[in-house]
Scaffold this motif. Structure first.
Motif, mmCIF file in Angstrom:
data_model
loop_
_atom_site.group_PDB
_atom_site.id
_atom_site.type_symbol
_atom_site.label_atom_id
_atom_site.label_comp_id
_atom_site.label_asym_id
_atom_site.label_seq_id
_atom_site.Cartn_x
_atom_site.Cartn_y
_atom_site.Cartn_z
ATOM 1 N N LYS A 141 0.828 -1.208 0.000
ATOM 2 C CA LYS A 141 0.000 0.000 0.000
ATOM 3 C C LYS A 141 0.862 1.258 0.000
ATOM 4 O O LYS A 141 0.548 2.241 -0.676
ATOM 5 C CB LYS A 141 -0.938 -0.003 1.210
ATOM 6 N N ARG A 142 1.974 1.215 0.730
ATOM 7 C CA ARG A 142 2.886 2.370 0.742
ATOM 8 C C ARG A 142 3.546 2.557 -0.631
ATOM 9 O O ARG A 142 3.689 3.683 -1.111
ATOM 10 C CB ARG A 142 3.959 2.178 1.822
ATOM 11 N N VAL A 143 3.942 1.441 -1.247
ATOM 12 C CA VAL A 143 4.585 1.525 -2.556
ATOM 13 C C VAL A 143 3.594 2.021 -3.605
ATOM 14 O O VAL A 143 3.936 2.865 -4.453
ATOM 15 C CB VAL A 143 5.179 0.156 -2.962
ATOM 16 N N ILE A 144 2.381 1.517 -3.555
ATOM 17 C CA ILE A 144 1.347 1.954 -4.505
ATOM 18 C C ILE A 144 1.056 3.437 -4.319
ATOM 19 O O ILE A 144 0.866 4.176 -5.294
ATOM 20 C CB ILE A 144 0.075 1.094 -4.342
ATOM 21 N N GLU A 145 1.032 3.876 -3.081
ATOM 22 C CA GLU A 145 0.834 5.307 -2.819
ATOM 23 C C GLU A 145 1.974 6.129 -3.411
ATOM 24 O O GLU A 145 1.762 7.223 -3.946
ATOM 25 C CB GLU A 145 0.738 5.563 -1.317
ATOM 26 N N SER A 146 3.194 5.588 -3.372
ATOM 27 C CA SER A 146 4.352 6.335 -3.868
ATOM 28 C C SER A 146 4.305 6.551 -5.378
ATOM 29 O O SER A 146 4.960 7.461 -5.896
ATOM 30 C CB SER A 146 5.653 5.609 -3.490
ATOM 31 N N VAL A 147 3.539 5.717 -6.095
ATOM 32 C CA VAL A 147 3.390 5.918 -7.541
ATOM 33 C C VAL A 147 2.053 6.584 -7.868
ATOM 34 O O VAL A 147 1.642 6.624 -9.037
ATOM 35 C CB VAL A 147 3.547 4.585 -8.321
ATOM 36 N N LEU A 153 -6.444 0.688 -5.363
ATOM 37 C CA LEU A 153 -6.023 -0.585 -4.776
ATOM 38 C C LEU A 153 -6.883 -1.760 -5.229
ATOM 39 O O LEU A 153 -6.362 -2.845 -5.506
ATOM 40 C CB LEU A 153 -6.052 -0.505 -3.248
ATOM 41 N N GLU A 154 -8.176 -1.570 -5.313
ATOM 42 C CA GLU A 154 -9.087 -2.664 -5.647
ATOM 43 C C GLU A 154 -9.519 -2.647 -7.098
ATOM 44 O O GLU A 154 -10.418 -3.404 -7.499
ATOM 45 C CB GLU A 154 -10.317 -2.609 -4.724
ATOM 46 N N SER A 155 -8.891 -1.801 -7.918
ATOM 47 C CA SER A 155 -9.199 -1.761 -9.346
ATOM 48 C C SER A 155 -8.474 -2.888 -10.071
ATOM 49 O O SER A 155 -7.439 -3.382 -9.614
ATOM 50 C CB SER A 155 -8.778 -0.419 -9.938
ATOM 51 N N TYR A 156 -9.033 -3.273 -11.211
ATOM 52 C CA TYR A 156 -8.411 -4.282 -12.057
ATOM 53 C C TYR A 156 -7.712 -3.595 -13.227
ATOM 54 O O TYR A 156 -8.069 -2.473 -13.599
ATOM 55 C CB TYR A 156 -9.466 -5.271 -12.557
ATOM 56 N N ALA A 171 5.473 -0.347 -9.382
ATOM 57 C CA ALA A 171 5.281 -0.672 -7.968
ATOM 58 C C ALA A 171 5.572 -2.147 -7.704
ATOM 59 O O ALA A 171 6.198 -2.503 -6.695
ATOM 60 C CB ALA A 171 3.855 -0.326 -7.541
ATOM 61 N N ARG A 172 5.129 -2.995 -8.603
ATOM 62 C CA ARG A 172 5.375 -4.439 -8.452
ATOM 63 C C ARG A 172 6.873 -4.739 -8.436
ATOM 64 O O ARG A 172 7.351 -5.539 -7.621
ATOM 65 C CB ARG A 172 4.700 -5.193 -9.599
ATOM 66 N N ALA A 173 7.622 -4.090 -9.325
ATOM 67 C CA ALA A 173 9.073 -4.305 -9.357
ATOM 68 C C ALA A 173 9.730 -3.788 -8.082
ATOM 69 O O ALA A 173 10.649 -4.412 -7.545
ATOM 70 C CB ALA A 173 9.668 -3.619 -10.584
#
Length: 265
Positions: A141-147, A153-156, A171-173
């Motif tokens: 969640k922190r990494v996703i926020e950083s991008v 979060l719950e989107s496809y 973010a995944r990398a």
């Protein structure tokens, strides 16, 4: 201190010699951009560095770990292969997200699998395993926020723009904390109007001191963000130097022609 050392890497596909003895190093915390025409060997080089392709000869060292050495005769163990793969992270041109998973799940999946494997080896109890998995979700969640995607979060993937999907891929990398983060033409699949949002994320990573290797066709971006630039041509390094040396004072006719075409496209 060099965190990546590439020595005399050669690679051919049948009769096509794609890489003809590539050598260079990358210092920790720096950004190296690789430019050149299609077919010059840029992507093959990146795939050899990240382990998606196996070079025919040469060696690659990442963070003091020899991830490839053509002189090594004994086979790598499964654990060694995994550790080698974790040294680098790769962001692909076409995102490569799992369409059936949410943004959060796409980002947590690889690290969850690693933690589950570690827990089996260490014989963790259910409480410890649950705590580790919860920590991964918090980190994601922190990494996703950083991008800039905390609201997705719950989107496809199908619900996201191309730029948003590429930011999820970044973010995944980042979740696996690679020593060198690699990008293979990260904006080539994007419309021009959303290219900027992805470049902004990469620019922020550079400002934070992330070590990055970027194959790109964005000349202005390469000039701005890089500490060093390599121009590849016909499977060799044609020129290498600072952005000022490459873009302002090109030496070879081939680089001059390439820049003229790229900058006036």
């Amino acid at each position: 201190m060099a965190i990546l050392e590439v020595n005399n890497i050669c690679k051919r596909f049948q009769d096509n010699e794609v890489l003809k003895g590539i050598s260079f190093s990358l210092e920790e915390g720096q950004v190296l951009s690789i430019i050149g025409s299609s077919g010059s060997g840029k992507t093959t080089l990146l795939r050899c560095i990240t382990g998606l392709e196996t070079a025919d000869s040469g060696s690659i060292c990442v963070g003091g770990r020899m991830t490839f050495d053509s002189e090594r005769r004994e086979k790598l163990s499964k654990a060694e292969k995994r550790e080698n793969q974790l040294c680098t992270g790769l962001v692909f041109q076409s995102f490569n997200l799992f369409p059936q998973y949410t943004v959060l799940r796409n980002v947590t999946l690889a690290k969850e699998l690693l933690v589950k494997e570690t827990c089996r080896a260490e014989k963790c109890d259910k409480k410890e395993k649950k705590a580790r998995l919860a920590a991964i979700e918090d980190e994601a969640k922190r990494v996703i926020e950083s991008v800039g995607l905390s609201d997705k979060l719950e989107s496809y993937p199908c619900e996201l723009s191309g730029g948003q999907q590429q930011r999820v891929a970044i973010a995944r990398a980042l979740m696996l904390s690679p020593k060198v983060l690699c990008f293979d033409e990260p904006t080539s699949a994007l419309d021009p109007e959303i290219t900027g949002e992805v470049l902004a994320v990469i620019r922020k990573l550079a400002e934070e001191g992330r070590t990055m290797l970027i194959v790109t066709h964005e000349m202005g971006f390469a000039r701005e963000v890089s500490n060093e630039v390599i121009f590849m041509h016909d499977g060799v390094i044609g020129e290498q130097g600072s952005p000022e040396e490459i873009f302002d004072r090109p030496q070879s006719t081939r680089l001059k022609e390439f820049l003229s075409a790229a900058l006036h496209a």
